[in-house]
Every structure is written in C-alpha cells, then in structure tokens.
Motif scaffolding. Structure first.
Motif, PDB file in Angstrom:
ATOM      1  N   ASP A 468       0.847  -1.185   0.000  1.00  0.00           N
ATOM      2  CA  ASP A 468       0.000   0.000   0.000  1.00  0.00           C
ATOM      3  C   ASP A 468       0.888   1.243   0.000  1.00  0.00           C
ATOM      4  O   ASP A 468       1.920   1.282   0.686  1.00  0.00           O
ATOM      5  CB  ASP A 468      -0.890  -0.013   1.244  1.00  0.00           C
ATOM      6  CG  ASP A 468      -2.024   0.990   1.158  1.00  0.00           C
ATOM      7  OD1 ASP A 468      -1.740   2.202   1.047  1.00  0.00           O
ATOM      8  OD2 ASP A 468      -3.195   0.569   1.209  1.00  0.00           O
ATOM      9  N   ARG A 470       0.437   3.791   1.524  1.00  0.00           N
ATOM     10  CA  ARG A 470       0.440   4.367   2.870  1.00  0.00           C
ATOM     11  C   ARG A 470       1.266   3.545   3.861  1.00  0.00           C
ATOM     12  O   ARG A 470       1.259   3.843   5.069  1.00  0.00           O
ATOM     13  CB  ARG A 470      -0.998   4.470   3.379  1.00  0.00           C
ATOM     14  CG  ARG A 470      -1.929   5.325   2.514  1.00  0.00           C
ATOM     15  CD  ARG A 470      -3.368   5.105   2.966  1.00  0.00           C
ATOM     16  NE  ARG A 470      -3.768   3.704   2.793  1.00  0.00           N
ATOM     17  CZ  ARG A 470      -4.755   3.121   3.457  1.00  0.00           C
ATOM     18  NH1 ARG A 470      -5.451   3.826   4.353  1.00  0.00           N
ATOM     19  NH2 ARG A 470      -5.064   1.855   3.237  1.00  0.00           N
ATOM     20  N   GLU A 472       3.605   2.237   6.483  1.00  0.00           N
ATOM     21  CA  GLU A 472       4.299   3.078   7.457  1.00  0.00           C
ATOM     22  C   GLU A 472       5.812   3.115   7.269  1.00  0.00           C
ATOM     23  O   GLU A 472       6.443   4.156   7.441  1.00  0.00           O
ATOM     24  CB  GLU A 472       3.991   2.596   8.875  1.00  0.00           C
ATOM     25  CG  GLU A 472       2.602   2.943   9.358  1.00  0.00           C
ATOM     26  CD  GLU A 472       2.390   2.488  10.788  1.00  0.00           C
ATOM     27  OE1 GLU A 472       1.950   3.297  11.604  1.00  0.00           O
ATOM     28  OE2 GLU A 472       2.656   1.306  11.072  1.00  0.00           O
ATOM     29  N   GLU A 485      -2.872  -0.927   6.149  1.00  0.00           N
ATOM     30  CA  GLU A 485      -1.990  -0.283   5.163  1.00  0.00           C
ATOM     31  C   GLU A 485      -0.587  -0.877   5.143  1.00  0.00           C
ATOM     32  O   GLU A 485       0.171  -0.638   4.207  1.00  0.00           O
ATOM     33  CB  GLU A 485      -1.902   1.227   5.437  1.00  0.00           C
ATOM     34  CG  GLU A 485      -1.281   1.615   6.767  1.00  0.00           C
ATOM     35  CD  GLU A 485      -2.324   1.794   7.856  1.00  0.00           C
ATOM     36  OE1 GLU A 485      -2.062   2.565   8.803  1.00  0.00           O
ATOM     37  OE2 GLU A 485      -3.400   1.161   7.756  1.00  0.00           O
TER      38      GLU A 485
END
Length: 821
Positions: A468, A470, A472, A485
């Motif tokens: 994803d 997004r 982290e 995510e």
C-alpha cells in the motif's frame, strides 16, 4: 632390560601395524563408494536404455530416447557424485540436521521448521503441471536407483561421510527437489537481515537520521542497458551479540552481505566481433567443498542443453541450448517484510488484526536430536506469515514487549510453480518465448538474462509484493502487522517486473546493481546488492566497440577495484606528501612506505601484490574507527566496508563528516585525523599478522579461497584432505568477486564468489566455455573432487560443447542404464 626393550618394540610394532591396518581399512571402505563410470546397470522404471558419457572433466552427457529417461539418468548421476551433499540439503530443508549432528544444529532446525519450508514444498506439488510431475518422479527414481545399487552392491554407503555420520537415507521424493529450490531461496534472501540491522542501528544512533550514511540507498536511476557506444566516448571515470546461527557451516541463513550475488552481461550482434550474440554469467554463492554447482549436458527431445545444475534439482539453472542461452543474478527485489504482531494481553494465543483479535494458527513439531531426548516446538502463524524466534538475525533486539514478529515472504507460497517455469525455460527457442514461460516463476527473485541468435534481453523474474502507498515503513523496517496499510495487497502482475529487450546500445548487464528508479510502491527495492562493481563493468563494456568471448572472459576475471581508486584519493588527500623526515623503524617511516606503495597502485586486487592488503586493512580500520563510538557493540557487526559511507563522510555529503568526530573526546577530530590513525592501526595489525616487510606482503596469502567441507572441514588431519584452499585475486567490490569473511583471525579470507563461470558465443556455440570452483565429485578420494580448482583459480575454462563425438572422444567412462527385466 633387553627383554623389556624387546617387549616395548613388539608393542610399538603392533600399534603401528594396527594403525596401518585401520588406515587401510578406512581407505578401502572409503573407496568402495567411488563411482564406476564404466558400468552397465539394469534399473527399474526406465522406459529405454540411457547412456551417461563422462567427458574428460567428468561432465555427464546424457543421451536417451525420451525426456523422462534423461532426467532419470541425471538423478542417477547426481546421486553417484553428490549423494552426501543432496541428503544434507534435504535434511536442512526438512529441519532434520539435529538427528545427525546433535544439539549444535538445533537452532537451524527450529527456524527451518517454523518457516515450514518442507511442508510448503509438498503442498506445491499440487500446483505443478503433469509434465513437471513426470520429470520430478523420473528424477527421483533415478536417485533411488543409485541408492538401491549402493545397498545391493555394498558400495560403502554411497559416500565416506555416511560412515562418520551414520543415519538412514530415505528414498528421494519429488517434494525433496521442490524443497531444495526453496532452500536456495533461503540462502539468497537479504532483506530480512537488512530490515533488522536498520532497526537496530536506528535504535543505537544518537541521531537516527544519520542512518542514510551508514546504510545508504543505491545512488542513480538504475543501470541495465548501456547507451549507444558513440555517446559514451570520453575520459575514464546496546545489543545482544551477533547470533552464531549465521556463521555455522550448515546454516542456510546468510547475513545480507553474504546473500547471493552474481554477474551477467550480454552483447547483441552489433557489439560482437563474431556477429553472434554473447553471454557471460558467474553466479556468486558461499564457497564449500564440493561446490554447489554440478555441470551436466542433457539431450532432450527439444535439443541439447548444457550448463550448471544444483544436485537435487532436475534443472540446468544457467547454461545454453543450440538456440538460447540463459544466466541469472540475484535481483535484490524486496520480497520480505517483518511485522510486529501485538499479542492479546490476557491470551498469548491471540494476536491483533485489522478487525480485532484472532487466534494464532498453531502446530506442534518434534525435533529428534542425536543422543538426546527430542524437543517439541509449537509453531505459530499469523495472516502475515510464520512467527519467528528472536535468535534469527537478532530479531529479539527489535521486538517490543507483548509482541511477536512474523514474516511475509513470497517464497513461503504453497502454490510455488518456480520449478515448472524453470523446466520450461530449457525448451524455449527465443528470448521472447523464454520470458513468457517464466510468468509462473515465484521465488527467489532473479534477473534472468536471455540471448538467442539475434537478440538479447533481461527481465526480473519472481512475484513482486504489492504494498500500500500508505505503508508506514515502506518495507524498510518492521511495521505493525495489524494495520491494513502495512499488509501486502497481493502481488504485481508479471508484466510490471523490470524488462529490457534489444537495447539500442547492444549491451545489457547486471552486477546485482539497481536497475530501475521507480516511486514507492512500484520501486522494486530500496536495498540493492551492488553499487561498485557496476561502475567497473560499465567502463569495460564501453571501452570496446565490439566484444568477443575472450573480452567477456577478461571482464569476468577483472580484479580492479573502482572503490579502491575512489577511496584512496579521498582518505589519503592530506597524507600522501607530509614532507616530514622519518627514521627507519619508526611508525611515521612505515606509514610513508605504505603510502608510497599505494600512490603507485592501479587498484588491481592482485594476489601477488602487497597493496590490496594494505588498502583493505586501512579502510576496514577506518570504518571501525568512524562508527564504534556511535554504534557501540553494534559496530563490530559491520563486517564489510561500505564505500558509499566513507565517500559520503570524506566529501561531507549532507554533513556526513560528523562521523569522523569522536563523540567521547573533547577535540573535534577531522576525517584526515581518522585516516591517519586508521592507517597506523592497519600497519600494526599487518605487522602482527603478516610481517613487517610491506614490500613482500601478498594479498593472496590473506585472500585464500576457503572451499571447506561443511562438516569435516575442522577435523584435525582430515581437513587437509577435504578442504580446498587457493590464493586468489579480487575482493569485495571487484568483478572477479572474492567476498571476504569480514571477521575472525583472518577477516580477508575469500569465502564467497563465482562457483560457476560460463561464457557463451552464439556465432560458434561449441566454442563456449564454463568451469566450476572445485570439481564434479563430492567424494574427497576422487580425482574429480578438485580437478577444476586450479583451472578456476588461474581463470581457465573447459569446453561447453554439445558435440556428442567430442564428449565420447575423451570420455573417462560410459554408464549404460537399461530397463530391468
């Protein structure tokens, strides 16, 4: 007194006779398992007679009337020469080493069981097509035919090691071959270790942002196809200690710097003096005796195929047919992600998911241990993958209280069709067809170079995880496994893998370097395997308008270090000419002599020269001085010099010169200070270990290739028979790669490099050549155990011909397998 002397003489004589008798008996038993290459054998489940013609290098040329019988004979030949190696790899994949070697391999078995390698291999059989299953069954039956022969004819249990490590050998199964291809993937993996090391360093650094210096991203936009020749004319251009599981000779878990590497390059007809395509490949793996590679020729219904195989698998992994040549390098694809899994505070059998807590999938497994009670382990899985123990790659250092760590990895697929794709490639007739057939290849990710009579191409093969946007940590650090995510969103389509076909410049290549520049999450990887060798490769490829087989061989054997040329100009800037007088025997005089030698040095890591040793010791000491105050105990785990780090610091890129200042001292040290002190450190170390006379030092004395037997290599006396040691050129960052150990009494021992070299010329295919680093046999009493070792060391090759008459002309034996009545 005379009577006492007489009895002592009799006793001594008896002891000597018994020792001689024992040696003779051991030799007899050992030689019983030497294969008879001139033999006629009736075997079960064979459709028609097959001939195994061993040429004068003991390369089997296998001729049969159908493909299944040919693969049957390959299994038989592998078992003849490498039975111990095959059974050892199978035990490693199964997590059953401790049954033979006791508690010392328990950690390896524990982790292999938790990765579920062998059950996943068994499950993957269901995903293979019928032809692949016929080949796997035929190959396994050929291996078992040799096992039956060993038992029926009392052939010394098949290998000398079988006497020393007595354990039953189960019949070979198709799943065993599937497991070995996964085991090779374990050996080639690098991103798990990189994620952990990055996390540990960030925790240790006073300023975590400085991680970009010590673990830098590969610079540039990527290199694969070189531009047209005319456009490039110009001048030359507080932690736990490191886990010992990674240094055990039987461990498949290599640190990132020791993961697989390789070189491959190709020239189109427009850049070839002969007018045909050219291909060179030298895969890099850890050295052993015998080596991992086994040369073979298979005469299939689609035509002859010759090249490098790995015993246990019915695949020519790198080689050629009449119409197509193929070579591999480790791709560097980021196909592993670690996840911190939050456990339920009141029930450790549950873990947090995006939709709430969920029960861990669990299964018990019993590990049998030689001479000890068995150990039962409980293995756990989350949606992201298996839960791993803290012993692996020091995972315990990055775990958080109340959490476990799991691993997502494309290799851990129960529907792995990589074997099927690799078998199909051997029948491909063109570059385009070959790439199309590899769509089913899953792992380990590789750069596949293909050449046919008119075209060249390179494509990254293997399933690429879809992350994803997004995410982290973008897969660079362990992330929270319960966040949607951070989880994988499947894989990208095969068409999105980097591909280069018919480049305008006519040259393609890879040295494990960065090949593309893409934004995350299409990036392929942030961490690549090389930033240095590729610079030298570019220089050599563009130094000639056209290439030949011999110029490709010269490139494979090139030992010039681009990083040495670059770094010496930086770290010695203020040291070359001090203008100070110094008396003989003083440290200053010794430093001046070292600098004088290095000033005239071309950067060639030649085994006969002193400069490579002086340079290597200097930069190794320099890096340690620069990082030890920031990283503390973690500093010693940076076992290999990162040239980009030193270059960033000495050029003060984004303030990186701060690494040269010692935090604990009041004065502000400069990088020149660090360079001077490090050189003195290096010269003291050299004097203590290699002598005071700098001019008589030899790099090859320190840089010996260590082809050591993985289980007998440390046995007194016996090690002189089973280990193969060779003085070698090259270093960590040369095309003729000889990666150093990086730790221990001799950190510059050559432990990792090109166990196979091949160069193929499609203007005259039978002039193609190849060689391996040891020999064909795994039997240390065979003359073929190390007969290629000196050829390899000297940079020589043997013919790679599909001419049947040539194979028969110099044959050391012909084995005929016939269907049993």
């Amino acid at each position: 007194m005379a009577q006492v002397f007489t009895w002592l003489l009799r006793i001594a004589g008896t002891l000597v006779a018994l020792i001689v008798l024992a040696i003779v008996m051991m030799y007899y038993l050992g030689t019983r398992s030497l294969p008879d290459y001139d033999d006629v054998l009736d075997v079960p489940y064979l459709n028609a007679p097959v001939e195994i013609v061993r040429d004068n290098a003991n390369v089997p040329h296998i001729f049969g009337s159908n493909d299944e019988d040919v693969f049957y004979a390959l299994g038989y030949a592998h078992a003849q020469d490498r039975l111990w190696q095959m059974t050892l790899m199978r035990r490693t994949a199964q997590g059953r080493l401790s049954e033979v070697f006791g508690r010392e391999t328990l950690d390896i078995d524990n982790i292999m069981r938790r990765l579920d390698i062998y059950p996943l291999a068994v499950a993957s059989l269901e995903a293979q097509d019928e032809r692949t299953m016929r080949i796997l069954r035929a190959y396994a039956t050929g291996v078992n035919a040799r096992l039956d022969q060993v038992n029926d004819e009392a052939l010394g249990r098949g290998a000398p090691e079988m006497f020393l490590f007595n354990a039953p050998v189960a019949p070979w199964r198709p799943a065993d071959s599937m497991a070995i291809i996964k085991l090779m993937g374990v050996r080639l993996a690098r991103h798990l270790d990189t994620e952990v090391m990055r996390a540990r360093m960030i925790k240790a650094l006073p300023n975590p942002e400085r991680i970009i210096d010590i673990l830098p991203d590969a610079p540039g936009t990527g290199t694969a196809a070189l531009p047209e020749y005319a456009h490039l004319l110009g001048p030359p251009a507080h932690f736990a200690g490191r886990s010992d599981i990674h240094t055990h000779p039987l461990s498949p878990f290599a640190p990132a710097e020791m993961a697989g590497a390789s070189n491959v390059w190709a020239a189109a007809p427009s850049r070839s003096a002969s007018g045909g395509t050219l291909l060179a490949n030298d895969p890099h793996l850890g050295f052993s005796a015998p080596g991992i590679w086994y040369l073979a020729r298979l005469e299939l219904q689609s035509g002859g195929v010759i090249g490098g195989t790995i015993p246990g698998m019915p695949i020519v992994l790198t080689g050629r047919s009449d119409r197509l040549g193929w070579g591999l390098t480790s791709a560097g694809m980021d196909d592993q992600d670690l996840y911190l899994e939050e456990l339920h505070p009141e029930n450790k059998d549950e873990y947090r998911t995006p939709s709430g807590f969920k029960k861990l999938t669990s299964r018990k497994s019993i590990i049998n241990i030689k001479d000890e009670p068995p150990v039962t382990i409980t293995m756990h899985w989350t949606d992201n993958g298996p839960v791993l123990p803290g012993r692996l790659y020091n995972l315990g250092d990055v775990m958080q209280p109340g959490h476990a760590i799991s691993l997502s990895w494309t290799l851990l697929s129960p529907n792995d069709t990589s074997m099927m794709a690799a078998l199909r490639l051997m029948e491909a007739q063109s570059v385009e067809e070959g790439f199309a057939l590899m769509e089913d290849y899953i792992a380990p990710a590789q750069n596949l170079m293909l050449v046919d009579a008119e075209n060249i191409g390179m494509k990254m093969i293997g399933a690429m995880p879809r992350r994803d946007a997004r995410h982290e940590t973008q897969g660079r650090l362990p992330s929270y496994g319960w966040k949607e995510e951070n989880r994988w969103q499947g894989t990208f389509p095969y068409a999105s893998n980097p591909e280069f076909i018919a480049p305008a410049g006519g040259i393609l290549g890879n040295t494990n370097n960065k090949v593309v520049e893409r934004p995350f999450p299409n990036h392929v990887s942030f961490d690549w395997g090389d930033t240095q060798r590729v610079k030298r490769w570019q220089r050599l490829m563009q130094a000639r308008e056209v290439h030949t087989r011999d110029s490709f061989i010269e490139a494979q054997l090139d030992a010039v270090s681009t990083s040495a040329r670059t770094l010496l100009a930086l770290i010695g800037t203020e040291l070359w000419f001090t203008g100070e007088a110094a008396e003989e025997g003083t440290p200053l005089r010794r430093r001046q002599r070292a600098l004088s030698l290095l000033a005239e040095w071309s950067g060639e890591m030649n085994e006969h020269m002193p400069e490579p040793l002086i340079y290597s010791a200097w930069v190794r000491s320099l890096q340690l001085r620069m990082v030890q105050d920031e990283l503390g105990p973690l500093a010693v785990e940076l076992t290999h010099v990162e040239p980009l780090f030193i270059e960033r610091a000495f050029r003060d890129v984004e303030g990186a010169s701060v690494w040269c200042d010692v935090i604990q001292s009041q004065p502000i040290e400069t990088c020149a200070d660090m360079a001077r002190l490090a050189l003195d450190d290096a010269l003291i170390w050299i004097g203590e270990n290699w002598g005071q006379s700098l001019e008589t030092l030899r790099w090859g004395d320190a840089h010996q290739a260590t082809h050591d037997h993985p289980v007998l290599g440390d046995v007194p006396l016996l090690r002189y028979f089973v280990n193969i040691r060779q003085s070698t050129n090259g270093g960590d960052n040369t095309l003729q790669r000889g990666l150093t150990r990086g730790y221990g009494d001799n950190p510059f021992a050559n432990v990792h490099g090109a166990g196979y070299r091949g160069v193929y010329d499609f203007a005259d295919p039978d002039s193609s050549v190849f060689v391996t680093s040891t020999g064909q046999s795994g039997h240390f009493l065979s003359r073929h155990y190390d007969d290629m070792a000196q050829l390899w060391r000297r940079g020589e090759y043997i013919p790679m011909s599909l001419d049947e008459d040539l194979a028969r002309a110099g044959a050391v034996g012909v084995t005929t397998l016939r269907p049993a009545p």
